[in-house]
Scaffold this motif. Structure first.
Motif, PDB file in Angstrom:
ATOM      1  N   UNK A 118       0.825  -1.208   0.000  1.00  0.00           N
ATOM      2  CA  UNK A 118       0.000   0.000   0.000  1.00  0.00           C
ATOM      3  C   UNK A 118       0.861   1.261   0.000  1.00  0.00           C
ATOM      4  N   UNK A 119       2.043   1.174   0.613  1.00  0.00           N
ATOM      5  CA  UNK A 119       2.878   2.354   0.802  1.00  0.00           C
ATOM      6  C   UNK A 119       4.029   2.479  -0.191  1.00  0.00           C
ATOM      7  N   UNK A 120       4.286   1.439  -0.974  1.00  0.00           N
ATOM      8  CA  UNK A 120       5.462   1.465  -1.839  1.00  0.00           C
ATOM      9  C   UNK A 120       5.164   2.104  -3.194  1.00  0.00           C
ATOM     10  N   UNK A 121       5.945   3.106  -3.580  1.00  0.00           N
ATOM     11  CA  UNK A 121       5.709   3.841  -4.820  1.00  0.00           C
ATOM     12  C   UNK A 121       5.916   2.978  -6.058  1.00  0.00           C
ATOM     13  N   UNK A 122       6.954   2.123  -6.035  1.00  0.00           N
ATOM     14  CA  UNK A 122       7.193   1.260  -7.194  1.00  0.00           C
ATOM     15  C   UNK A 122       6.049   0.275  -7.387  1.00  0.00           C
ATOM     16  N   UNK A 123       5.608  -0.367  -6.301  1.00  0.00           N
ATOM     17  CA  UNK A 123       4.510  -1.332  -6.431  1.00  0.00           C
ATOM     18  C   UNK A 123       3.232  -0.647  -6.892  1.00  0.00           C
ATOM     19  N   UNK A 124       2.926   0.499  -6.321  1.00  0.00           N
ATOM     20  CA  UNK A 124       1.712   1.214  -6.697  1.00  0.00           C
ATOM     21  C   UNK A 124       1.744   1.635  -8.164  1.00  0.00           C
ATOM     22  N   UNK A 180       5.660  11.086 -13.341  1.00  0.00           N
ATOM     23  CA  UNK A 180       6.075  12.096 -12.365  1.00  0.00           C
ATOM     24  C   UNK A 180       5.114  12.155 -11.180  1.00  0.00           C
ATOM     25  N   UNK A 181       3.829  12.009 -11.475  1.00  0.00           N
ATOM     26  CA  UNK A 181       2.826  12.006 -10.403  1.00  0.00           C
ATOM     27  C   UNK A 181       2.972  10.757  -9.527  1.00  0.00           C
ATOM     28  N   UNK A 182       3.178   9.605 -10.145  1.00  0.00           N
ATOM     29  CA  UNK A 182       3.282   8.348  -9.406  1.00  0.00           C
ATOM     30  C   UNK A 182       4.409   8.370  -8.391  1.00  0.00           C
ATOM     31  N   UNK A 183       5.483   9.088  -8.721  1.00  0.00           N
ATOM     32  CA  UNK A 183       6.638   9.125  -7.827  1.00  0.00           C
ATOM     33  C   UNK A 183       6.746  10.465  -7.077  1.00  0.00           C
ATOM     34  N   UNK A 184       5.607  11.168  -7.044  1.00  0.00           N
ATOM     35  CA  UNK A 184       5.456  12.379  -6.217  1.00  0.00           C
ATOM     36  C   UNK A 184       6.402  13.522  -6.585  1.00  0.00           C
ATOM     37  N   UNK A 185       6.868  13.542  -7.817  1.00  0.00           N
ATOM     38  CA  UNK A 185       7.699  14.658  -8.258  1.00  0.00           C
ATOM     39  C   UNK A 185       6.812  15.871  -8.534  1.00  0.00           C
TER      40      UNK A 185
END
Length: 399
Positions: free
Chosen positions: A74-80, A144-149
């Motif tokens: 739930x918390x991992x950016x790569x998995x999400x 960019x959105x997925x990795x909060x940039x």
């Protein structure tokens, strides 16, 4: 002398183990939607469900690991990011997608540096832009959105994330590329933990729950086993202890030392040091996996050798290893020096041949097959049994 087995993920899949990329994503995605987690509800998501039902007994799962997995995914950016990428079918596609993400992220960061900060500093209220900042490229915006940039509103207006900007005297003067890189590395490490926990929770229990007896003598003559997998399947199923070297590390959620990344650094103007931690060769050196591979046998080049590839795609992503085997065989002075590619059907044989032709070229493959140094043998064939049982310590009889 040496009979060497080299395996890829197809080796585990042939035994029904849920080790494909689609198994990994589908089973983990089901954790959020499944209140009653049991054998059938989990493995019905696997492409190998029929084989699993036939070959393995029902077992229960480790509840503690299930809870950790739920939190981690739930918390991992790569998995999400990956769990919504429906076009990924294989682990090779997955690695290529990591490469795609890094290229987009880093090239976009460079674009921000060149097109925004080259013109001066920004105040707190000047971090908002139209999507035309990235030429309305939806894929780049989503990465960019997925990795909060960045953040996006419903109109796809862009806001730069101030946490990844360099601030000085109440103004933002640059993008903090080092901070972005460290965050990506940290998230990749956490993704590796998810990967390790998945195998410990959903794959390892199969080893002690086999219904049907595997023919343990099938690979009895193998002297050394190299695997691109992370699992001890050869040892557990075929009872071949202390024969395996793990080229990309071994599943262990405590140490988390596995190789998972890209093959090469992309060509661009960014400092290559930002890409290095994501490369397989950096990770191999850093965690000290068995990177010597066939060079272990350099002192025995007058000996007879047989190499068996089983369940390995022979894809370009592992061309360095493949070239090492083929070059080694070509340089051998012995009478018996063969590479045997094991396949299950004609379609897989065709793909394997195409991949080898792509890596080694027409002349090399034709020459090896003409001289019977390269053979393609079906897993169920008598010919493969003969080759596996052949005593290559004896000189070849000339008739």
């Amino acid at each position: 002398m040496p009979k060497i087995l080299i395996t890829g993920n197809g080796f585990d899949l042939s035994l029904g183990l849920p080790t494909s990329y689609s198994d990994f994503i589908n089973i983990l995605n089901s954790l959020d939607n499944n209140l009653d987690i049991d054998f059938d509800s989990i493995y019905s998501k696997s492409s190998n469900y029929d084989l699993i039902s036939k070959n393995y007994k029902v077992f229960s799962f480790d509840d503690k690991k299930l809870e950790v997995l739920k939190i981690e995914i739930k918390n991992n950016l790569w998995f999400q990011f990956f769990h919504n990428e429906l076009e990924i079918e294989t682990w090779i596609d997955f690695e290529n997608k990591i490469d795609y993400v890094l290229k987009n992220l880093f090239s976009s960061v460079k674009y921000i540096k060149d097109n925004i900060f080259s013109k001066g500093s920004l105040s707190e209220d000047k971090l908002d832009y139209k999507s035309t900042l990235f030429n309305n490229d939806i894929e780049i915006l989503q990465v960019l959105k997925s990795f909060n940039i960045i953040t996006l509103n419903k109109y796809y207006d862009v806001t730069l994330n101030r946490n990844y900007l360099v601030k000085k005297y109440d103004f933002f003067i640059d993008v903090d590329l080092n901070k972005i890189t460290q965050k990506l590395i940290e998230e990749l490490k956490k993704f590796k933990k998810i990967f390790n926990l998945y195998f410990e929770t959903f794959v390892y229990p199969f080893y002690n729950n086999q219904k049907t007896k595997t023919n343990e003598s099938f690979f009895l003559t193998i002297n050394k086993h190299y695997t691109f997998n992370y699992t001890p399947t050869f040892e557990k199923v075929y009872k071949r202890v202390n024969k395996t070297r793990f080229l990309h590390g071994k599943i262990d959620s405590d140490s988390n030392d596995i190789v998972l990344g890209i093959n090469e650094i992309p060509t661009n103007e960014l400092d290559k040091r930002f890409f290095l931690p994501f490369t397989k060769y950096y990770q191999k050196l850093n965690i000290n996996t068995d990177f010597e591979f066939i060079s272990d046998f350099e002192k025995t080049k007058n000996s007879n050798f047989q190499f068996f590839f089983f369940g390995h795609s022979l894809d370009n992503s592992d061309k360095d290893y493949i070239n090492e085997v083929f070059d080694f065989v070509k340089d051998l002075k012995s009478k018996i020096k063969t590479i045997i590619v094991i396949y299950h059907n004609e379609e897989s044989k065709s793909k394997l041949l195409i991949n080898l032709l792509s890596i080694r070229g027409k002349h090399d493959i034709e020459s090896l097959m003409r001289n019977k140094n390269l053979k393609f043998l079906n897993f169920d064939s008598k010919e493969l049994n003969i080759e596996l049982k052949k005593d290559i310590t004896l000189p070849l009889t000339i008739r």
